[in-house]
Design a protein around this motif. Sequence first.
Motif, PDB file in Angstrom:
ATOM      1  N   ASN A  37      49.271 -24.902  61.315  1.00 44.32           N
ATOM      2  CA  ASN A  37      50.201 -26.042  60.534  1.00 44.32           C
ATOM      3  C   ASN A  37      49.722 -27.327  60.323  1.00 44.32           C
ATOM      4  O   ASN A  37      50.332 -27.802  58.864  1.00 44.32           O
ATOM      5  N   ALA A  38      49.254 -28.374  60.704  1.00 41.75           N
ATOM      6  CA  ALA A  38      48.807 -29.683  60.710  1.00 41.75           C
ATOM      7  C   ALA A  38      48.103 -29.371  59.472  1.00 41.75           C
ATOM      8  O   ALA A  38      47.787 -30.429  58.313  1.00 41.75           O
ATOM      9  N   ALA A  39      46.407 -28.401  59.832  1.00 36.88           N
ATOM     10  CA  ALA A  39      45.874 -28.514  58.537  1.00 36.88           C
ATOM     11  C   ALA A  39      46.748 -28.177  56.974  1.00 36.88           C
ATOM     12  O   ALA A  39      45.859 -28.836  55.829  1.00 36.88           O
ATOM     13  N   GLN A  40      47.585 -27.873  57.137  1.00 33.86           N
ATOM     14  CA  GLN A  40      48.346 -27.125  55.592  1.00 33.86           C
ATOM     15  C   GLN A  40      49.362 -28.315  55.448  1.00 33.86           C
ATOM     16  O   GLN A  40      48.969 -28.658  53.741  1.00 33.86           O
ATOM     17  N   GLY A  41      49.515 -29.392  55.700  1.00 38.69           N
ATOM     18  CA  GLY A  41      50.716 -30.123  55.819  1.00 38.69           C
ATOM     19  C   GLY A  41      49.279 -32.197  55.159  1.00 38.69           C
ATOM     20  O   GLY A  41      50.261 -32.782  54.682  1.00 38.69           O
ATOM     21  N   VAL A  42      48.100 -31.275  54.710  1.00 37.69           N
ATOM     22  CA  VAL A  42      47.617 -32.540  54.496  1.00 37.69           C
ATOM     23  C   VAL A  42      47.457 -31.954  52.585  1.00 37.69           C
ATOM     24  O   VAL A  42      47.793 -31.396  52.686  1.00 37.69           O
ATOM     25  N   GLU A  43      47.175 -33.522  52.268  1.00 35.78           N
ATOM     26  CA  GLU A  43      47.530 -33.668  50.746  1.00 35.78           C
ATOM     27  C   GLU A  43      46.015 -33.392  50.716  1.00 35.78           C
ATOM     28  O   GLU A  43      44.961 -33.139  50.870  1.00 35.78           O
ATOM     29  N   GLY A  44      46.062 -32.373  49.726  1.00 34.91           N
ATOM     30  CA  GLY A  44      44.624 -31.518  48.872  1.00 34.91           C
ATOM     31  C   GLY A  44      44.457 -30.871  49.496  1.00 34.91           C
ATOM     32  O   GLY A  44      43.261 -29.437  48.471  1.00 34.91           O
ATOM     33  N   ALA A  75      41.545 -36.292  60.818  1.00 34.95           N
ATOM     34  CA  ALA A  75      42.592 -36.916  61.397  1.00 34.95           C
ATOM     35  C   ALA A  75      44.155 -36.159  62.049  1.00 34.95           C
ATOM     36  O   ALA A  75      44.611 -37.180  62.596  1.00 34.95           O
ATOM     37  N   ALA A  76      44.499 -35.600  60.779  1.00 34.71           N
ATOM     38  CA  ALA A  76      45.746 -35.036  61.301  1.00 34.71           C
ATOM     39  C   ALA A  76      45.928 -33.918  61.982  1.00 34.71           C
ATOM     40  O   ALA A  76      46.434 -34.221  63.243  1.00 34.71           O
ATOM     41  N   LEU A  77      44.593 -33.363  62.197  1.00 31.51           N
ATOM     42  CA  LEU A  77      44.565 -32.908  64.518  1.00 31.51           C
ATOM     43  C   LEU A  77      44.236 -33.415  64.659  1.00 31.51           C
ATOM     44  O   LEU A  77      44.847 -33.315  66.305  1.00 31.51           O
TER      45      LEU A  77
END
Length: 122
Positions: A100-107, A61-63
Amino acid sequence: MKKIIATVLCITYAAFGVAAHAAVSTYSPQVEDHATKAGFTSPERKAERAANRALSKKVRAALTSTRGLDVSNVTVLARKGAVTLAGTVPDDQQIALAENAAQGVEGVASVKNNLTPGYAGH
């Protein structure tokens, strides 16, 4: 004639019977009952798989919501907080953008970026 047949049978049995007997092994590896080991119980495994799927969906979803990122050929795999991105993106800038988008996801504990520039099938 009977002695010859008996001798041939004895030799045949000795040659093939011993070899067949030697091929039969009494070795049997110890069978471990995985259900009794810690971490192998079904409810725990189901919960872990559900958590992995949920994290994969969050990252996906973040991507997808990241502006300028084409994720049509990207696969997201998650396992215990470690996320792997695989597939292709149109250019090199999108590789860093996806990471960068994946690293920003909680968990997400770590990101392994296996993305390559190009189009699928080329």
